[in-house]
Scaffold this motif. Sequence first.
Motif, PDB file in Angstrom:
ATOM      1  N   HIS A  81       0.786  -1.225   0.000  1.00 18.21           N
ATOM      2  CA  HIS A  81       0.000   0.000   0.000  1.00 18.21           C
ATOM      3  C   HIS A  81       0.826   1.287   0.000  1.00 18.21           C
ATOM      4  CE1 HIS A  81      -3.633  -2.341   0.648  1.00 18.21           C
ATOM      5  NE2 HIS A  81      -2.991  -2.985   1.620  1.00 18.21           N
ATOM      6  N   GLY A  82       2.113   1.197   0.310  1.00 19.65           N
ATOM      7  CA  GLY A  82       2.955   2.388   0.359  1.00 19.65           C
ATOM      8  C   GLY A  82       2.962   3.085   1.701  1.00 19.65           C
ATOM      9  N   SER A  83       1.883   2.934   2.485  1.00 17.18           N
ATOM     10  CA  SER A  83       1.824   3.524   3.819  1.00 17.18           C
ATOM     11  C   SER A  83       0.853   2.708   4.677  1.00 17.18           C
ATOM     12  CB  SER A  83       1.362   4.981   3.765  1.00 17.18           C
ATOM     13  OG  SER A  83       0.031   5.062   3.311  1.00 17.18           O
ATOM     14  N   VAL A  84       0.965   2.889   5.973  1.00 14.54           N
ATOM     15  CA  VAL A  84       0.075   2.205   6.908  1.00 14.54           C
ATOM     16  C   VAL A  84      -0.376   3.192   7.970  1.00 14.54           C
ATOM     17  CG1 VAL A  84       1.026  -0.118   6.574  1.00 14.54           C
ATOM     18  CG2 VAL A  84       2.008   1.370   8.307  1.00 14.54           C
ATOM     19  N   ASP A  85      -1.559   2.964   8.512  1.00 12.28           N
ATOM     20  CA  ASP A  85      -2.135   3.792   9.556  1.00 12.28           C
ATOM     21  C   ASP A  85      -2.046   3.039  10.891  1.00 12.28           C
ATOM     22  OD1 ASP A  85      -4.009   6.175  10.237  1.00 12.28           O
ATOM     23  OD2 ASP A  85      -4.977   4.392  11.099  1.00 12.28           O
ATOM     24  N   VAL A  86      -1.507   3.688  11.907  1.00 19.27           N
ATOM     25  CA  VAL A  86      -1.299   3.048  13.204  1.00 19.27           C
ATOM     26  C   VAL A  86      -2.606   2.483  13.764  1.00 19.27           C
ATOM     27  CG1 VAL A  86      -0.663   3.455  15.615  1.00 19.27           C
ATOM     28  CG2 VAL A  86       0.742   4.402  13.780  1.00 19.27           C
ATOM     29  N   SER A  87      -3.652   3.279  13.761  1.00 19.12           N
ATOM     30  CA  SER A  87      -4.928   2.829  14.342  1.00 19.12           C
ATOM     31  C   SER A  87      -5.507   1.637  13.591  1.00 19.12           C
ATOM     32  CB  SER A  87      -5.939   3.974  14.345  1.00 19.12           C
ATOM     33  OG  SER A  87      -5.503   4.996  15.204  1.00 19.12           O
ATOM     34  N   LYS A  88      -5.439   1.671  12.270  1.00 19.29           N
ATOM     35  CA  LYS A  88      -5.991   0.572  11.480  1.00 19.29           C
ATOM     36  C   LYS A  88      -5.218  -0.724  11.695  1.00 19.29           C
ATOM     37  CE  LYS A  88      -7.998   3.445   7.890  1.00 19.29           C
ATOM     38  NZ  LYS A  88      -7.949   3.847   6.487  1.00 19.29           N
ATOM     39  N   ILE A  89      -3.892  -0.625  11.760  1.00 15.09           N
ATOM     40  CA  ILE A  89      -3.085  -1.829  11.992  1.00 15.09           C
ATOM     41  C   ILE A  89      -3.344  -2.379  13.394  1.00 15.09           C
ATOM     42  CG2 ILE A  89      -0.747  -2.719  12.267  1.00 15.09           C
ATOM     43  CD1 ILE A  89       0.154  -0.888  10.128  1.00 15.09           C
TER      44      ILE A  89
END
Length: 79
Positions: A17-25
Amino acid sequence: MYVEQRKAEIVRLLEEHGSVDVSKIAESFAISRETIRRDLSDLELQGVLRRTHGSAVFTRGQTQVMTITTLGAMGEVQI
């Protein structure tokens, strides 16, 4: 899920995805945001990603070298 498995999955998500979100992970792994932040800090120190506010971005363009052993011979493979 063990720490190294979790970090490997984070890297896979970053590659995809190129980036990740802390809350979603944190929600998808069913662990705290603090735990994810520690994992991201470790991966940032390894040069895998760059942390931003609330997320992380995959560090592209940097070649990582992995040493492998095949039938007793040592060699380097760029990935």
